[in-house]
Write a protein that holds these residues in place. Structure first.
Motif, PDB file in Angstrom:
ATOM      1  N   UNK A  88       0.839  -1.201   0.000  1.00  0.00           N
ATOM      2  CA  UNK A  88       0.000   0.000   0.000  1.00  0.00           C
ATOM      3  C   UNK A  88       0.876   1.255   0.000  1.00  0.00           C
ATOM      4  N   UNK A  89       1.881   1.213   0.838  1.00  0.00           N
ATOM      5  CA  UNK A  89       2.798   2.342   0.925  1.00  0.00           C
ATOM      6  C   UNK A  89       3.424   2.630  -0.437  1.00  0.00           C
ATOM      7  N   UNK A  90       3.949   1.588  -1.049  1.00  0.00           N
ATOM      8  CA  UNK A  90       4.601   1.767  -2.339  1.00  0.00           C
ATOM      9  C   UNK A  90       3.623   2.344  -3.359  1.00  0.00           C
ATOM     10  N   UNK A  91       2.384   1.892  -3.307  1.00  0.00           N
ATOM     11  CA  UNK A  91       1.421   2.370  -4.299  1.00  0.00           C
ATOM     12  C   UNK A  91       1.116   3.857  -4.109  1.00  0.00           C
ATOM     13  N   UNK A  92       1.012   4.278  -2.860  1.00  0.00           N
ATOM     14  CA  UNK A  92       0.801   5.708  -2.630  1.00  0.00           C
ATOM     15  C   UNK A  92       2.000   6.525  -3.115  1.00  0.00           C
ATOM     16  N   UNK A  93       3.181   6.013  -2.812  1.00  0.00           N
ATOM     17  CA  UNK A  93       4.377   6.753  -3.203  1.00  0.00           C
ATOM     18  C   UNK A  93       4.503   6.799  -4.726  1.00  0.00           C
ATOM     19  N   UNK A  94       4.152   5.703  -5.362  1.00  0.00           N
ATOM     20  CA  UNK A  94       4.186   5.690  -6.825  1.00  0.00           C
ATOM     21  C   UNK A  94       3.151   6.653  -7.388  1.00  0.00           C
ATOM     22  N   UNK A  95       2.018   6.730  -6.713  1.00  0.00           N
ATOM     23  CA  UNK A  95       1.008   7.688  -7.164  1.00  0.00           C
ATOM     24  C   UNK A  95       1.547   9.104  -7.049  1.00  0.00           C
ATOM     25  N   UNK A  96       2.252   9.368  -5.951  1.00  0.00           N
ATOM     26  CA  UNK A  96       2.848  10.699  -5.783  1.00  0.00           C
ATOM     27  C   UNK A  96       3.860  10.958  -6.894  1.00  0.00           C
ATOM     28  N   UNK A  97       4.658   9.952  -7.202  1.00  0.00           N
ATOM     29  CA  UNK A  97       5.649  10.116  -8.258  1.00  0.00           C
ATOM     30  C   UNK A  97       4.993  10.303  -9.615  1.00  0.00           C
ATOM     31  N   UNK A  98       3.870   9.628  -9.806  1.00  0.00           N
ATOM     32  CA  UNK A  98       3.220   9.758 -11.105  1.00  0.00           C
ATOM     33  C   UNK A  98       2.696  11.185 -11.280  1.00  0.00           C
ATOM     34  N   UNK A  99       2.382  11.827 -10.178  1.00  0.00           N
ATOM     35  CA  UNK A  99       1.993  13.233 -10.297  1.00  0.00           C
ATOM     36  C   UNK A  99       3.184  14.085 -10.729  1.00  0.00           C
ATOM     37  N   UNK A 100       4.336  13.733 -10.203  1.00  0.00           N
ATOM     38  CA  UNK A 100       5.543  14.461 -10.628  1.00  0.00           C
ATOM     39  C   UNK A 100       5.916  14.145 -12.061  1.00  0.00           C
ATOM     40  N   UNK A 101       5.666  12.918 -12.448  1.00  0.00           N
ATOM     41  CA  UNK A 101       6.182  12.498 -13.746  1.00  0.00           C
ATOM     42  C   UNK A 101       5.487  13.233 -14.876  1.00  0.00           C
ATOM     43  N   UNK A 102       4.363  13.817 -14.583  1.00  0.00           N
ATOM     44  CA  UNK A 102       3.747  14.665 -15.600  1.00  0.00           C
ATOM     45  C   UNK A 102       4.686  15.754 -16.049  1.00  0.00           C
ATOM     46  N   UNK A 103       5.502  16.084 -15.093  1.00  0.00           N
ATOM     47  CA  UNK A 103       6.439  17.139 -15.327  1.00  0.00           C
ATOM     48  C   UNK A 103       7.327  16.836 -16.522  1.00  0.00           C
ATOM     49  N   UNK A 104       7.703  15.582 -16.635  1.00  0.00           N
ATOM     50  CA  UNK A 104       8.633  15.253 -17.704  1.00  0.00           C
ATOM     51  C   UNK A 104       7.968  15.384 -19.064  1.00  0.00           C
ATOM     52  N   UNK A 105       6.634  15.367 -19.030  1.00  0.00           N
ATOM     53  CA  UNK A 105       5.970  15.555 -20.309  1.00  0.00           C
ATOM     54  C   UNK A 105       5.941  17.024 -20.714  1.00  0.00           C
ATOM     55  N   UNK A 106       6.183  17.848 -19.750  1.00  0.00           N
ATOM     56  CA  UNK A 106       6.328  19.244 -20.110  1.00  0.00           C
ATOM     57  C   UNK A 106       7.766  19.417 -20.580  1.00  0.00           C
ATOM     58  N   UNK A 107       8.160  20.632 -20.706  1.00  0.00           N
ATOM     59  CA  UNK A 107       9.467  20.797 -21.319  1.00  0.00           C
ATOM     60  C   UNK A 107      10.582  21.084 -20.333  1.00  0.00           C
ATOM     61  N   UNK A 108      10.470  20.532 -19.183  1.00  0.00           N
ATOM     62  CA  UNK A 108      11.621  20.628 -18.290  1.00  0.00           C
ATOM     63  C   UNK A 108      12.651  19.668 -18.824  1.00  0.00           C
ATOM     64  N   UNK A 109      13.721  20.185 -19.259  1.00  0.00           N
ATOM     65  CA  UNK A 109      14.694  19.273 -19.851  1.00  0.00           C
ATOM     66  C   UNK A 109      15.896  19.057 -18.939  1.00  0.00           C
ATOM     67  N   UNK A 110      15.849  19.682 -17.830  1.00  0.00           N
ATOM     68  CA  UNK A 110      16.985  19.527 -16.930  1.00  0.00           C
ATOM     69  C   UNK A 110      16.706  18.374 -15.982  1.00  0.00           C
ATOM     70  N   UNK A 111      17.285  17.256 -16.273  1.00  0.00           N
ATOM     71  CA  UNK A 111      16.993  16.060 -15.498  1.00  0.00           C
ATOM     72  C   UNK A 111      17.355  16.201 -14.037  1.00  0.00           C
ATOM     73  N   UNK A 112      18.419  16.922 -13.793  1.00  0.00           N
ATOM     74  CA  UNK A 112      18.856  16.986 -12.403  1.00  0.00           C
ATOM     75  C   UNK A 112      17.863  17.776 -11.565  1.00  0.00           C
ATOM     76  N   UNK A 113      17.248  18.751 -12.192  1.00  0.00           N
ATOM     77  CA  UNK A 113      16.224  19.501 -11.477  1.00  0.00           C
ATOM     78  C   UNK A 113      15.077  18.566 -11.132  1.00  0.00           C
TER      79      UNK A 113
END
Lengths: 387, 676
Positions: B607-632
């Protein structure tokens, strides 16, 4: 970015770092002496004549578990790197017949264990009357240490050479960032590292003679009484009972490490030539073949190098323990270099004080230390909610 | 707790999830955190039972569930775990409460001094079977999965009458669920209304049709009224039948219970003298309460972004890693403890850079108030603060302080502490430049939020400095001396600065109460933060609930209440507070992250992992935008990854844990059986 920092890049620190990495935990290594730099005197690992010859004091000694695990795991190392690790015979010879209950605890762990008594038709090394025989692992200590370091790097574990003075600093080193868990594998450093300051830690000076003797491919130990120095001995006059051993190194050089020196609380890293001569003589008596097919005396042994190392020993044995602590409890926080935030609750897994058993402890110790690390990392105290 | 842990029989059941289902609490929006939404695939995963037909289980077992209606205590629910489920497909899917109603009831309750009553007694929803879902729903489902965003956004709509008569099934279709009704999709769908009558045909609408939303909302309210009348009368009829009352009252009970939990705190507002008593007790009890030191020294490294690059560099070189700066790092600590900020790091190639400024500001605010991708809102605000001139801002009547403050808040909500701190720090500069006059509210909110960011990073002295600045700007009479590393050196107690600051906030709160009989949420937040820093979670909890008494819909406060409960050792109770926060703001990444942490601490690792993955999936939208600086990107998400690794290690999924690091493809985790 990291889940834990490992302090120390001796065989213990490196083994723990690799074990943690294999469990999916991100670690970085910070060390004063780096594994590859095998000329560092501040560093015991590369100097060892190195084999599996357990010093564990029976099955109740936690080291027996570590050694058992290591014995089993070295099989894999030997298959991958026969130039670093190989299985050879070992004779542990002695004068006084041992009682049944003095039999080593590992008779079922090692291969081909035998309790031998000499006879005219089958003499024992050094013409000693009794021996325990088994087959055991030898390691090329400096190369194995280097190999562990390279393996760590290839897996993305950074090894950062940096000297720290307090445990607190390790929780927020600039190149690593904030971590809540530190593995303390600083060996002798634990005696002086602020925040650990374990007075039970002491150096046990070792001195070895590296010789070339390709025709000797077995270990011979004569360490009678060596591990139990008499309490009532006249300490000023007497060193511990004199011991001698020889351990071949794997690899094509045909090197053999001759040793038998163990002097507690001696910090000297200078070579003691008198002691070197004693070691050469005693080893020659155990195995004249060291001097070669045409050798006449110990003087014919081909010496390659004299080495001195300080075994990181500890009264009561090695410390493997998870400690929960709070940063900044010692003295003024102003003394801590860098931006360490006092008050943070953190954890440390202590893994030091292995003495001369570092290599044979290493893989088992790494497993148990990693269990403690995981226990901490998944505990509530290391996983804070954010406001 | 025992049964909690024991409930995981061979990994085939998920204790928390069952609680979520059986509790009958208001979790309809939250169900994607606790229970499968309709968009979950009807997979055979043991972790997500099929969310099909739901009905009210008229089982007597249910009454046991509600015997102990303590709002934040999930432990009484653990009993439920040992009880047989009513049927394989049955579960309680409680209704949701819409904001206006909730607010009204809250207000009423507050004025009456008792708990809000008039929630519909029968809020058990019968969810239409999957087959009956609209084509839109299916489309949505495939859309969201196709986009790799399985985390279900609540897309339940007021069901058209023709589909299922909601009332017959006890379905209280009155509400455009918070988020649900207005919840834009993350990412590409962000500006699309989801409350649509013919959603499929409108999928392509890009503009938010406010009129339509209003209409729908109005209609939904009517539905609600009808529903409550109907359900109330129905409930009266049903009063005598077995089990119904308990079931029916529980969803109400959730909020009622929440209120009950606040009530004692609210009553305390009338007894400020007690604060003093508490406080003096608290200060006299140092040994127990202050087991934490609190000085935070210079942190020159906060804000170092290229750690990753540095280390990669080291690896590439292959030699001994001796990063630059290590030797220079014994720098001079700043006396105020505030880390040196190197300024705000903007994303490059921000997609929003061509959007008109006023529209950008409006849209970002809309997302923050109504829901949507915080990551997108962050990018919008970044673009706004970077491009807008003072004149631009003046035209739409927005100060730079306000813009930075909102950007910081969005980042903090999105579980990106470091960008949040940087934005707040920029805002702090602007505030000094622009002057505080007329911006007291903004200043209070921003500075308390910044203090909290510092607290999260264990930078206590920086937090104290910022709280002092708040006092000196907004309530100068109470400000006193600025805290500093130097002043800390003068005292024997390392907690002296906290105590002294808490005293100032207390005296301010007291004065405000005497003068205006009111509670200032910002002052409560400041005080709560101070108590929290001192590990005094009980007092901190009181402050959050006091502030919630003023701002019951403030999801930040609910999350803070939850975090305080969790760090005080009550992860189970914390879960309810997080859930409330997520009901109010389904895309509140930080609350999802905290939920993952709570599950980790409770010991339900998957359950914990799934919540955390859900949180990450919210962030991962970011990569679909044009943030190209991976380190950021990486450093933005690292704390979530790090917690995820722990959950995976706890599950003995070592290889997966090893892969759990910034830049990893989240689909790898889906393939491993995690649903999020």
């Amino acid at each position: 970015m990291y889940d834990a920092v490992v302090l120390g890049s001796g065989v213990v620190g490196l083994s723990i770092a690799l074990e943690l990495q294999s469990r999916g935990i991100k670690v970085a290594i910070v060390a004063r002496d780096i594994a590859d730099d095998s000329n560092s005197i501040g560093f015991a690992s590369p100097w060892a004549g190195c084999n599996w010859f357990s010093f564990a004091n029976g099955l109740s000694d936690p080291a027996s578990e570590w050694d058992t695990i290591t014995y089993k795991k070295l099989d894999k190392v030997a298959r991958e790197r026969p130039d670093l690790c190989e299985k050879v015979p070992v004779w542990d010879v002695f004068e006084r017949k041992k009682r049944k209950e003095e039999e080593p605890w590992y008779t079922d762990v090692v291969d081909d264990y035998k309790d031998l008594t000499a006879s005219p038709s089958s003499p024992l090394p050094g013409n000693k009357p009794y021996a325990h025989y088994f087959r055991t692992w030898i390691l090329h200590a400096p190369k194995y240490t280097k190999y562990l370091g390279q393996k760590a790097r290839s897996l993305g574990i950074p090894i950062i050479q940096h000297r720290i003075s307090s445990l607190d600093e390790a929780y927020n080193l600039p190149p690593i960032g904030k971590v809540n868990l530190v593995i303390n594998a600083t060996g002798l450093g634990s005696r002086s590292l602020v925040g650990v300051e374990d007075e039970k830690v002491y150096p046990a000076r070792g001195q070895t003679v590296l010789v070339k003797a390709p025709w000797v491919r077995e270990c011979i130990f004569h360490v009678e009484g060596f591990f139990a120095p008499g309490e009532d001995a006249d300490e000023t006059a007497k060193a511990p009972p004199q011991a001698a051993y020889m351990i071949p190194r794997p690899g094509p050089e045909g090197h053999v490490v001759l040793g038998g020196h163990y002097r507690t609380n001696d910090w000297s890293t200078n070579t003691d030539l008198v002691e070197a001569e004693r070691i050469l003589k005693d080893c020659y008596n155990l195995c004249p073949r060291l001097a070669g097919p045409n050798g006449k005396s110990w003087k014919d042994i081909e010496v390659v190098a004299h080495n001195v190392g300080l075994r990181p020993a500890r009264e009561g044995g090695a410390r493997l323990e998870l400690e929960r602590r709070v940063i900044g409890q010692q003295g003024s926080t102003n003394l801590i270099p860098g931006g360490v935030s006092a008050g943070r609750k953190v954890g440390v897994v202590h893994a030091y004080g292995v003495g001369g058993a570092g290599f044979q402890n290493s893989l088992g110790l790494a497993e148990n230390a990693s269990d403690l690390a995981v226990q901490y990392l998944k505990s509530a105290s290391s996983n804070k909610a954010r406001l | 707790m025992q049964s909690f842990l024991g409930g995981d029989k061979g990994g085939s059941s998920n204790p928390l999830k069952q609680i979520g289902q059986r509790e009958g609490a208001d979790n309809s929006l939250f169900k994607d955190r606790f229970a499968p939404g309709p968009s979950s695939q009807p997979s055979s995963s043991a972790f997500r039972p099929h969310p099909q037909i739901t009905h009210q289980p008229p089982s007597s077992s249910s009454s046991a569930l509600h015997a102990t209606p303590h709002p934040f205590n999930l432990s009484h629910l653990s009993a439920a775990l040992s009880q047989p489920q009513v049927g394989p497909q049955a579960r309680i899917l409680p209704a949701s409460i819409d904001h206006p109603q909730f607010n009204a009831q809250w207000e009423q309750a507050r004025s009456n001094g008792h708990s809000p009553i008039p929630f519909p007694q029968n809020q058990i929803q019968a969810r239409p079977p999957i087959q009956q879902q609209s084509g839109w729903s299916n489309d949505f489902q495939s859309f969201s999965q196709g986009k790799g965003k399985g985390r279900a956004v609540e897309h339940e709509q007021p069901q058209p009458q023709s589909q299922v008569n909601p009332y017959q099934n006890g379905y209280s279709g009155y509400t455009p669920h918070y988020g649900g009704g207005f919840q834009p999709m993350y990412g590409a769908m962000m500006s699309q209304p989801q409350l649509q009558q013919q959603p499929q045909s409108q999928m392509d609408n890009q503009a938010l049709n406010q009129k339509e939303m209003d209409d729908l909302f109005a209609r939904a309210e009517e539905d609600y009224k009808a529903a409550s009348e109907k359900t109330q009368s129905q409930t009266e009829q049903d009063q005598d039948t077995d089990g119904i009352q308990e079931i029916g009252s529980d969803p109400k009970g959730d909020l009622e219970a929440v209120w009950e939990s606040l009530k004692p705190e609210a009553e305390r507002l009338n007894k400020l003298a007690e604060w003093e008593k508490d406080f003096s007790q608290f200060t006299n009890d140092e040994d127990d309460l202050f087991d934490t030191l609190n000085e935070s020294l210079n942190r020159s490294d906060v804000g170092q972004r290229n750690l990753d690059q540095q280390l990669h560099l080291d690896r590439d070189v292959g030699g001994l890693a001796v990063p630059d700066g290590l030797d220079q790092y014994n720098g001079i600590a700043r006396d105020d403890g505030v880390p040196q900020s190197r300024g705000y790091d903007y994303a490059s190639n921000n997609v929003h850079d061509s959007t008109e400024l006023a529209a950008l500001w409006t849209e970002a605010n809309r997302i923050v108030t109504e829901g949507g991708s915080l990551t997108q809102a962050g990018l919008m605000l970044e673009s706004f603060v970077r491009r807008s001139t003072a004149q631009d801002r003046q035209q739409i009547n927005v100060s730079a302080t306000e813009a930075w403050s909102l950007l910081g808040r969005v980042h903090a909500m999105d579980e990106k502490e470091e960008p949040a701190m940087r934005a707040f720090e920029e805002g702090r500069k602007s505030l000094v430049g622009e002057g505080v006059r007329g911006k007291e509210g903004v200043a209070g909110e921003m500075l308390t939020n910044l203090a909290i960011s510092y607290v999260n990073e264990s930078l206590d002295l920086a937090a104290l400095t910022v709280l002092h600045q708040y006092l000196s700007l907004v309530h100068p009479a109470h400000a006193g001396q600025a805290p500093s590393k130097t002043s800390l050196g003068d005292t024997n107690s390392p907690w002296a600065l906290h105590e002294s600051m808490a005293e100032r906030f207390l005296s301010l709160a007291r004065e405000q109460w005497q003068n205006t009989q009111s509670v200032d949420p910002n002052v409560q937040v400041g005080l709560g933060t101070l108590y929290y820093m001192m590990d005094n979670y009980e007092e901190a909890r009181g402050c959050w609930t006091n502030a919630l008494g003023e701002k019951p819909d403030d999801y930040l406060l609910w999350n803070r209440l939850g975090a305080t409960l969790a760090n005080g050792g009550n992860s189970e109770e914390a879960v309810d507070a997080y859930r409330r926060a997520l009901e109010l703001k389904p895309t509140f990444t930080r609350a999802i992250f905290n939920l993952g942490v709570a599950c980790l601490n409770i010991g339900v690792y998957k359950e914990s992992a799934e919540h955390l993955l859900a949180a990450l999936s919210l962030h991962s939208n970011q990569s679909q935008s044009d943030r190209d600086d991976d380190s950021v990107l990486s450093s933005d998400s690292w704390s979530i990854w790090s917690t995820l690794r722990r959950a995976l290690v706890a599950l003995n999924m070592n290889q997966l844990a090893g892969n759990a690091e910034p830049g990893a493809d989240l689909n790898v985790f889906r393939q491993a059986g995690f649903e999020f």
